[in-house]
Design a protein around this motif. Structure first.
Motif, short mmCIF file in Angstrom:
data_model
loop_
_atom_site.label_atom_id
_atom_site.label_comp_id
_atom_site.label_asym_id
_atom_site.label_seq_id
_atom_site.Cartn_x
_atom_site.Cartn_y
_atom_site.Cartn_z
N ALA A 25 -0.43 -63.58 1.99
CA ALA A 25 -0.26 -64.76 1.14
C ALA A 25 -1.59 -65.48 1.02
O ALA A 25 -2.37 -65.53 1.98
N ILE A 26 -1.84 -66.02 -0.15
CA ILE A 26 -2.99 -66.90 -0.37
C ILE A 26 -2.45 -68.32 -0.48
O ILE A 26 -1.62 -68.61 -1.34
N LEU A 27 -2.92 -69.18 0.41
CA LEU A 27 -2.49 -70.58 0.42
C LEU A 27 -3.67 -71.45 0.03
O LEU A 27 -4.71 -71.44 0.69
N ALA A 110 -8.74 -73.49 -9.13
CA ALA A 110 -8.01 -72.36 -8.58
C ALA A 110 -8.67 -71.04 -8.99
O ALA A 110 -8.71 -70.09 -8.21
N GLY A 111 -9.21 -71.01 -10.21
CA GLY A 111 -9.89 -69.80 -10.66
C GLY A 111 -11.08 -69.45 -9.80
O GLY A 111 -11.27 -68.29 -9.41
N TYR A 118 -11.37 -62.61 -4.20
CA TYR A 118 -11.51 -61.23 -4.70
C TYR A 118 -12.82 -60.61 -4.20
O TYR A 118 -12.86 -59.44 -3.78
N GLU A 119 -13.90 -61.40 -4.21
CA GLU A 119 -15.19 -60.91 -3.74
C GLU A 119 -15.16 -60.58 -2.25
O GLU A 119 -15.85 -59.66 -1.80
N ARG A 120 -14.38 -61.31 -1.48
CA ARG A 120 -14.29 -61.05 -0.04
C ARG A 120 -13.49 -59.79 0.28
O ARG A 120 -13.51 -59.32 1.42
N VAL A 238 -4.18 -59.54 -10.51
CA VAL A 238 -4.32 -60.97 -10.82
C VAL A 238 -5.70 -61.47 -10.41
O VAL A 238 -6.37 -62.20 -11.15
N LEU A 239 -6.15 -61.08 -9.22
CA LEU A 239 -7.47 -61.51 -8.75
C LEU A 239 -8.57 -60.95 -9.62
O LEU A 239 -9.54 -61.66 -9.96
#
Length: 734
Positions: A25-27, A110-111, A118-120, A238-239
């Motif tokens: 999950a991304i919080l 948020a973007g 995504y880069e990580r 999505v990312l």
């Protein structure tokens, strides 16, 4: 119900299946809105207390219980405070639940946050996207299954949004959470989202749908009765889409709407509607109040005050929804009302009255203090004789003797209100001066549904350097001399921005004033009349078909009636528990009548049902006690019921509703029918003509339908034989 445990039980129906595919999950831990700014100046919103527990703990506890194994917490503003809190909490030591933080001070949306994640390269598969101010108890099993199966059949199905039914008020075009009315177009067969608009132009009275949308989809359901829960199940694509398209800054305003109109890539968003579960997000004061009440009234179980989960100290549940910690000191003369939470170490003085409120830890409440519908956070001192109504009081505030907080007031951290000072309604008071830089939407905003204000950089730096703690030197440096709020008062009253004064009542925790509702209702009626003449009135939620007029044949009228009756009941119970005036309730019921396209007879039946249910739930040990409590409830709410009994048909509807109640939902009333019917007559709620007409209609009915007519036979005979001049004689005596 009261079982104490360290972690909440997992909701997963098949935990072995979830264990085979680790769920992440991304919080998003930073989500600021204008409405919350006065109380988030020195700390992140996600760390603000929600029924004495930091908001982020509700989100993390739900994710852990729902089978999520790793949470990536993204932090920007106030990141040090969020990270320090998590590192010192039990979350970092949980054996089967990993919490990882990512810090960035350069991400302003948020973007930006999702591009950095995504880069990580830390997301390995499908993930849950959520903000740290979301409360839920739903199971993820079914929606994950739907998402994965849909993705196997269609690789473009990259996102599933969680929604639930929540009818907005047709008067103020807002839900009970204070969010704007949301319009969605959904394919009823596939549940694909086709249209999304949360900023409708009501002056036009129409929603514009692309002709190609109707041409490409045989059937479309248009809804204005759905709530976006802001819980999304996302595929890794999505990312990457955020990385490929830097115009995507906000999740709803840019990303979702962008996908819906992009016919080149062909990516699709789907919806999953929940019914019996709970999910809601806090992004303004009204949603803070509504969700807090939902927690106290146990809609969010097992995340309730008397069940131990991460970050909370379980309290004891007592009668009428009252929660008290074990180590409070309370005077015998103090009165603690229903739906109230009292935290550890709090002291309550003589003759204090607290109702429908939350009081945090380490507070001191003086004698003869009145607190109603308010939220008192930790270490607050309220001296003798103060009165607080529907207000929020943050940590460390001191309210000196005799001070009054009018409805809608927000006192930020460590403010001091002087003796006898009356804080005006909807005032926001802070130790900081009101910033001049505002109206920027470049903020980390997950819901995208309100404008924001960029954090003043010097202020943010000051707070970070002081680790969130104020000192006198910092106050002198940043704020200059403080504004006196009465004798000994310290703080600044923030001015309301020009043009937004009329909006303050929409977003406060105070009940909406009756005069505002009346004005809004009159405006709605006028607009509706004009739009009806113009032929451009919006249809209610339902199904749209190409080349045809609106049709709602797909919705069972019985379901609509049930929803209407439940909403009326909820409105009435809220009035009972929060001491809302009858005039206000009448306005709310009228708005529901317009919303559901119901008649006054429907309102009369629904209100009578609500009254009888309240009487039935009042403790009683015999039929006579039930009869007395029923008569008391009817007498107390006589004005409300009578406002919908102006016509004989409405009165007959109530009698028939009473019959239905006695036969189906509450047979305890059956032997009391004639006594309560007489009471309704005696209180001038049901007239003689209505009772006699009801009797006439039963003459040719089956015997089974005459049970209550026969029970009331003597009373009906007395009505028929009573001489007409009796009324004149009574008038002369008066």
């Amino acid at each position: 119900m009261g079982a104490q445990k360290k972690g909440a039980t997992r909701f997963s129906e098949d935990p072995e299946e979830l264990a085979r595919v680790p769920l992440q999950a991304i919080l998003l831990a930073d989500s600021f809105t204008t409405k919350f700014r006065p109380i988030t100046l020195d700390r992140p919103k996600v760390l603000l207390p929600l029924v004495n527990v930091p908001m982020i703990n509700y989100t993390l506890a739900w994710l852990e219980s729902a089978g999520v194994e790793e949470v990536i917490v993204f932090c920007c503003a106030h990141s040090k405070q969020v990270i320090n809190y998590l590192e010192s909490s039990e979350w970092f030591s949980h054996p089967n639940f990993s919490v990882t933080t990512i810090e960035s001070h350069n991400s302003i949306s948020a973007g930006d946050a999702l591009r950095l994640i995504y880069e990580r390269n830390v997301i390995q598969g499908d993930f849950v996207l959520i903000s740290g101010d979301t409360v839920s108890n739903m199971s993820l099993t079914q929606v994950l299954k739907e998402h994965k199966e849909r993705k196997k059949k269609d690789s473009n199905a990259i996102m599933t949004m969680i929604i639930k039914r929540s009818k907005s008020s047709p008067i103020i075009h807002q839900s009970r959470l204070g969010t704007d009315e949301l319009f969605m177009a959904i394919d009823p067969n596939t549940k694909q989202l086709l249209y999304y608009e949360d900023k409708a132009d009501y002056s036009k009275g129409a929603i514009c749908l692309d002709k190609l949308l109707l041409a490409d989809n045989p059937t479309i359901s248009l809804h204005n009765d759905k709530q976006d829960c802001y819980i999304d199940i996302c595929s890794p694509e999505v990312l990457s889409l955020f990385t490929d398209n830097f115009d995507y800054q906000h999740l709803r305003r840019h990303f979702v709407k962008g996908l819906l109109v992009d016919d080149i890539m062909g990516y699709k968003v789907f919806t999953h509607e929940i019914h019996s579960n709970y999910a809601a997000r806090i992004d303004n004061f009204r949603s803070y109040d509504s969700i807090s009440k939902d927690i106290i009234q146990r809609w969010t179980y097992p995340f309730v005050p008397d069940v131990k989960f991460f970050g909370n100290s379980a309290t004891k549940l007592e009668r009428q929804g009252m929660y008290r910690a074990s180590d409070i000191v309370q005077s015998r003369s103090a009165e603690i009302g229903s739906f109230t939470v009292i935290g550890n170490g709090t002291r309550i003085g003589n003759n204090a009255k607290i109702s429908n409120s939350v009081v945090g830890e380490g507070c001191t409440i003086g004698s003869n203090v009145s607190i109603e519908g308010s939220y008192i956070w930790d270490n607050v001192i309220i001296e003798d004789g103060c009165k607080l109504m529907h207000s929020i009081v943050c940590d460390g505030v001191v309210i000196k003797s005799g001070a009054v907080l009018e409805p809608g007031v927000v006192l930020s951290f460590k403010v001091i209100i002087g003796q006898q000072f009356v804080v005006p309604p909807y005032s926001k008071v802070s130790l900081f001066q009101q910033p001049t830089k505002q109206d920027s939407d470049e903020e980390l905003e997950y819901a995208d549904n309100s404008s924001g204000i960029v954090e003043n950089s010097s202020m943010a730096d000051t707070v970070d350097k002081s680790n969130g703690q104020f000192t006198s030197e910092l106050l002198d440096e940043e704020c200059g001399p403080t504004y006196e709020l009465g004798t000994g008062g310290v703080g600044y009253i923030w001015s309301i921005c020009e043009g937004s004064h009329e909006e303050e009542w929409r977003h406060s925790i105070a009940p909406i004033p009756a005069d505002k509702l009346a004005e809004a209702m009159q405006t709605t009626d006028d607009d509706l009349e004009l739009l009806t003449q113009d032929g451009s009135v919006l249809p209610p939620s339902g199904e749209l078909k190409p080349d045809s007029n609106y049709s709602d044949d797909n919705e069972d009228p019985r379901d609509v009636s049930i929803y209407f009756e439940k909403e009326v009941e909820a409105t009435f119970l809220r009035a009972v528990h929060e001491n809302i005036k009858e005039d206000h309730v009448i306005l709310e019921v009228n708005s529901l009548r317009l919303s559901y396209n119901k008649l006054f007879t429907d309102c009369a039946g629904a209100i009578f049902y609500s009254l009888m249910k309240l009487a039935l739930e009042t403790p009683h040990s015999s039929p006579s006690e039930l009869c007395n409590s029923t008569m008391d409830v009817i007498t107390k709410w006589k004005k409300l019921l009578k406002s919908y009994l102006t016509d004989i048909d409405e009165q007959i509807e109530v009698i028939q509703k009473f019959e239905e109640i006695c036969l189906e939902s509450a047979k305890e009333f059956s032997p009391l029918f004639s006594k309560i019917l007489f009471h309704l007559y005696d209180k001038d709620l049901i007239q003689e003509d209505a009772i006699l007409k009801w009797d006439d209609e039963k003459k040719y009915a089956d015997e089974a339908d005459k049970v209550f007519v026969k029970q009331s036979e003597k009373f009906i005979q007395w009505l028929r034989e009573a001489p007409e001049e009796d009324d004149d004689e009574e008038d002369e005596e008066e």
